[in-house]
Structures are given as structure tokens and as C-alpha cells.
Write an enzyme that holds these catalytic residues in place. Sequence first.
Site, PDB file in Angstrom:
ATOM      1  N   CYS A 131      37.752  45.528  53.819  1.00 30.23           N
ATOM      2  CA  CYS A 131      36.897  46.761  53.346  1.00 30.23           C
ATOM      3  C   CYS A 131      37.194  46.647  52.238  1.00 30.23           C
ATOM      4  O   CYS A 131      36.180  47.747  52.088  1.00 30.23           O
ATOM      5  CB  CYS A 131      38.214  47.700  54.137  1.00 30.23           C
ATOM      6  SG  CYS A 131      38.195  47.631  55.834  1.00 30.23           S
TER       7      CYS A 131
ATOM      8  N   HIS B 112      36.868  54.431  50.042  1.00 29.04           N
ATOM      9  CA  HIS B 112      36.635  54.239  51.329  1.00 29.04           C
ATOM     10  C   HIS B 112      36.921  54.844  52.130  1.00 29.04           C
ATOM     11  O   HIS B 112      37.572  56.012  52.181  1.00 29.04           O
ATOM     12  CB  HIS B 112      37.406  52.745  51.316  1.00 29.04           C
ATOM     13  CG  HIS B 112      36.895  52.408  52.904  1.00 29.04           C
ATOM     14  ND1 HIS B 112      35.935  51.513  53.556  1.00 29.04           N
ATOM     15  CD2 HIS B 112      38.517  51.632  53.748  1.00 29.04           C
ATOM     16  CE1 HIS B 112      36.526  51.371  54.686  1.00 29.04           C
ATOM     17  NE2 HIS B 112      37.860  51.136  55.032  1.00 29.04           N
TER      18      HIS B 112
ATOM     19  N   ASN C 257      34.895  54.592  60.922  1.00 28.14           N
ATOM     20  CA  ASN C 257      34.985  52.497  59.381  1.00 28.14           C
ATOM     21  C   ASN C 257      33.874  51.925  59.266  1.00 28.14           C
ATOM     22  O   ASN C 257      34.123  51.214  60.134  1.00 28.14           O
ATOM     23  CB  ASN C 257      36.093  52.613  59.188  1.00 28.14           C
ATOM     24  CG  ASN C 257      37.136  51.757  58.158  1.00 28.14           C
ATOM     25  OD1 ASN C 257      36.048  51.549  57.888  1.00 28.14           O
ATOM     26  ND2 ASN C 257      37.939  51.862  58.297  1.00 28.14           N
TER      27      ASN C 257
HETATM   28  N1  COA Z   1      43.107  59.449  71.030  1.00 26.31           N
HETATM   29  C1  COA Z   1      44.384  60.956  71.957  1.00 26.31           C
HETATM   30  N2  COA Z   1      45.387  60.011  71.511  1.00 26.31           N
HETATM   31  C2  COA Z   1      45.349  59.308  70.752  1.00 26.31           C
HETATM   32  C3  COA Z   1      44.401  58.105  69.960  1.00 26.31           C
HETATM   33  C4  COA Z   1      43.498  58.735  69.969  1.00 26.31           C
HETATM   34  N3  COA Z   1      42.253  57.774  70.070  1.00 26.31           N
HETATM   35  N4  COA Z   1      44.510  57.151  69.119  1.00 26.31           N
HETATM   36  C5  COA Z   1      46.423  56.915  69.626  1.00 26.31           C
HETATM   37  N5  COA Z   1      46.722  58.093  70.190  1.00 26.31           N
HETATM   38  C6  COA Z   1      47.855  58.965  70.465  1.00 26.31           C
HETATM   39  C7  COA Z   1      49.154  57.875  70.540  1.00 26.31           C
HETATM   40  O1  COA Z   1      49.456  56.654  71.289  1.00 26.31           O
HETATM   41  C8  COA Z   1      50.150  59.128  70.085  1.00 26.31           C
HETATM   42  O2  COA Z   1      51.235  59.277  71.170  1.00 26.31           O
HETATM   43  P1  COA Z   1      52.509  59.205  71.109  1.00 26.31           P
HETATM   44  O3  COA Z   1      52.651  60.490  70.352  1.00 26.31           O
HETATM   45  O4  COA Z   1      52.456  59.977  72.848  1.00 26.31           O
HETATM   46  O5  COA Z   1      53.188  57.709  71.144  1.00 26.31           O
HETATM   47  C9  COA Z   1      49.368  59.857  69.091  1.00 26.31           C
HETATM   48  O6  COA Z   1      48.276  60.292  69.390  1.00 26.31           O
HETATM   49  C10 COA Z   1      50.111  59.515  67.674  1.00 26.31           C
HETATM   50  O7  COA Z   1      49.827  58.276  67.367  1.00 26.31           O
HETATM   51  P2  COA Z   1      49.964  58.059  65.953  1.00 26.31           P
HETATM   52  O8  COA Z   1      49.776  57.167  65.475  1.00 26.31           O
HETATM   53  O9  COA Z   1      50.693  58.970  64.666  1.00 26.31           O
HETATM   54  O10 COA Z   1      48.677  59.047  65.533  1.00 26.31           O
HETATM   55  P3  COA Z   1      48.490  58.973  63.684  1.00 26.31           P
HETATM   56  O11 COA Z   1      47.883  60.585  63.049  1.00 26.31           O
HETATM   57  O12 COA Z   1      48.743  58.148  63.048  1.00 26.31           O
HETATM   58  O13 COA Z   1      46.701  58.469  63.561  1.00 26.31           O
HETATM   59  C11 COA Z   1      45.279  56.784  63.064  1.00 26.31           C
HETATM   60  C12 COA Z   1      46.177  57.446  64.024  1.00 26.31           C
HETATM   61  C13 COA Z   1      45.345  55.236  63.413  1.00 26.31           C
HETATM   62  C14 COA Z   1      43.853  57.801  63.448  1.00 26.31           C
HETATM   63  C15 COA Z   1      46.158  56.463  61.628  1.00 26.31           C
HETATM   64  O14 COA Z   1      47.176  56.443  61.733  1.00 26.31           O
HETATM   65  C16 COA Z   1      45.252  56.116  60.518  1.00 26.31           C
HETATM   66  O15 COA Z   1      43.755  56.803  60.236  1.00 26.31           O
HETATM   67  N6  COA Z   1      45.389  55.153  60.426  1.00 26.31           N
HETATM   68  C17 COA Z   1      45.009  54.383  58.995  1.00 26.31           C
HETATM   69  C18 COA Z   1      43.946  53.081  59.653  1.00 26.31           C
HETATM   70  C19 COA Z   1      43.288  52.388  58.431  1.00 26.31           C
HETATM   71  O16 COA Z   1      42.912  52.976  57.611  1.00 26.31           O
HETATM   72  N7  COA Z   1      42.497  51.534  58.847  1.00 26.31           N
HETATM   73  C20 COA Z   1      41.828  51.193  58.577  1.00 26.31           C
HETATM   74  C21 COA Z   1      41.773  50.104  57.776  1.00 26.31           C
HETATM   75  S1  COA Z   1      40.786  49.294  56.216  1.00 26.31           S
END
Ligand code: COA
Length: 321
Positions: A102, A248, A278
Site C-alpha cells: 500500500c 493512504h 482500501n
Molecule cells: N463485521 C462485524 N464484526 C466484525 C467484522 C465485520 N466485518 N470484522 C471483525 N469483527 C468483529 C471481530 O470478530 C471482533 O469480535 P469479538 O470482539 O467478538 O472477537 C470485533 O469485531 C472487534 O474486532 P477488532 O479486530 O478488534 O476490530 P477493530 O475495531 O480493530 O477493527 C479493523 C478491525 C480491521 C477494521 C481495524 O483493526 C483496522 O482497520 N486495522 C488496520 C487494517 C489496515 O489498515 N489494513 C490495511 C493496511 S494497508
Amino acid sequence: MYVPPMVVTNDDLAKLVDTSDEWITERTGIRQRRFSQGAPTWVLGREAALQAIENAGIEAGEIDMIIACSVTSDYCTPSLACMLQREIGAESAACWDMNAACSGFIFALDAAYRYLATGGASTILIVCSEVLSRITDFEDRSTCVLFGDGAGAVVVKKDEGRLFESCVRSQGKSGGALFARSGKFTSPFVKKEEIEKYDLFRENPGCHLVMEGREVYRFAVAAMPEMINNVCEKAGIPCGDLDWVIPHQANIRIIKTAAERLHIGMEKMVINLDRYGNTSCASIPMCLDELNRSGRLKRGARIALAGFGAGLTCGAIVLEW
Ligand code: COA
């Protein structure tokens, strides 16, 4: 920029995995994305490249270098850049691919700047193109809601605009936080176990994109403001004097945190993730094109670009339009 026509909403994804429009919008800011209906990465790249050439008012024959970025190239070889050369008829160009995930656009612009500065090239086409839907696991709700397909391209020339400072960094020890295999190694001369013992990420087999969302999140919220601060400080430009910041496009919460830490108003942060998700390395040049076409980008504007991604990698650039 070019995006494929098919729009996929959060509600569409909620039919595939246990998720909801509310969860995706609140946690990421993404409302919809575009997915290819079969057009490969080189086709998206070609469409963006042709528009960039037209906007720049140049002939393809003037391009002496093409740098292509992608994590979803259609072929191991020839390079995506060579495929694009063939498509657009840039016959004098030296062509090569760069993979910084990315952060690809930042790394490519940094490299282009250095070629221009040393006289190694005078007109460079950078093309960032991704069909992430081909490596997305549509059974994994934590990743499949995040990504989209798209392409962005720019033409850069010496003596037009100005790049003040750039900074690129990598943190390979965290590579397992975000990876996708390029295909399985098989050989009639080697046992499967011999091959598997060298697989660095063997706890997650398969050929889709795998991500530790929280680890990438932590990396991104620290890296983005740090990189922007770094280039602005070196360039002697206070962050408050920037006209635009193009981050980004991964998660609106990451962008808001960066804006807060830099004391920059959200009205200066360029956003398109609500519409495209993304799109990896294409996200920054796509935002740049939208900003330019909307007429809000004036000559002399000071812009910071900042990216982060798999590798892990990150980088920032401050430039004058
Ligand atoms: N829909 C509903 N629930 C979801 C879900 C979805 N699409 N994806 C994850 N969950 C759930 C998880 O299972 C978790 O449930 P639990 O508490 O029962 O275990 C809960 O939501 C929280 O998950 P978590 O991973 O802590 O959520 P978050 O607030 O960290 O958000 C991301 C997840 C991926 C959106 C976030 O971590 C993120 O944006 N990270 C960076 C990713 C990124 O930038 N990647 C590209 C880099 S170039």
C-alpha cells in the site's frame, strides 16, 4: 484514476459474511467499493495510464520510464510495467515493477524523483493498479470488507512542480501482520514437508490475504503522523501550512487519529475510502486525481502524501503541485 464499474455495498457483503453496514461504516468509514468483473490488473492500470498521459498533455513516446506498483500483478513475468508499455505504446521507456504494497506510490514517487534528479530519466509514468478482490478471502469478515479494486497513474517530469522531501521506511520483522502468498512451490523432486518447513507464515496456509488488523492499526496510527512530521520538518514547512494531506485510504479512524496528532483539520485530509475502500497503492494517486479534477488543487499548493502497508512499509512525501 480508473475503477471498474461494479459497485459492491456493505449490504451486499452482509449477504456473504456475518457483518453489517453499521459495523463496517462505524469501524472503517467504508460504505462501498468497486470490484472487477474479470478485468485484470493490467487493464485497470492501462485505463489510468492513458488518462494520466492525456491530462499531462504528452505523447506516450516521450515517456522514458514506467514504474508500476501492484501486489496483484497478473503475471510473475513480464512485469506489469512491460505489459503497460506494450498497451500504451511507450516504446522508449525502461520498465520495472516495484512492490511496497500500500506504500507503493510513495516508494515509486521517491524513486522517480531520484531518477529525475540525476538525469537518469526525464518523463516518468507511475502506475498503481490493484485487483485485490482476486486475493481476498470472501469468507473472512475481518478482511473482505476492507478492500476494493482500482488504479491511479501520474506523469512526473523534471522542472514541473517540486518535491521538497521524501522519507520511506520498512519493518520486515512485522511481515506476518499482513501477507498474501504468490502461489505454492511444488516440485516433483522435493517432498512437500521440505517446502513447508521454510514457509515463514505456515500457521496461516492458503493463498488469500491474511491480516492481523490490530497490529497493522497500531503501526499505521504511529507511522502516518511520524512520517508526515518528519518530511515537513526536514522541508521546513510547518504541518499547519500544508494545503492538503493525502493519506493512504485504509480506515477513517486511522486518518482522524493522524489529523489530530498533527493538529490538521479534517477538511484538509483527502478522503475517498467511503466510495472505494482500501485500494492499496492506488489509493493515493486516485485521491490526487479526484482532488485535481474537482478544481481544488491549485498550482503551488503544498501537499503531503503518506502511506503505510504490508512489509510492513511506510513513507511520506511533501511536494508542491
Ligand atoms: N463485521 C462485524 N464484526 C466484525 C467484522 C465485520 N466485518 N470484522 C471483525 N469483527 C468483529 C471481530 O470478530 C471482533 O469480535 P469479538 O470482539 O467478538 O472477537 C470485533 O469485531 C472487534 O474486532 P477488532 O479486530 O478488534 O476490530 P477493530 O475495531 O480493530 O477493527 C479493523 C478491525 C480491521 C477494521 C481495524 O483493526 C483496522 O482497520 N486495522 C488496520 C487494517 C489496515 O489498515 N489494513 C490495511 C493496511 S494497508
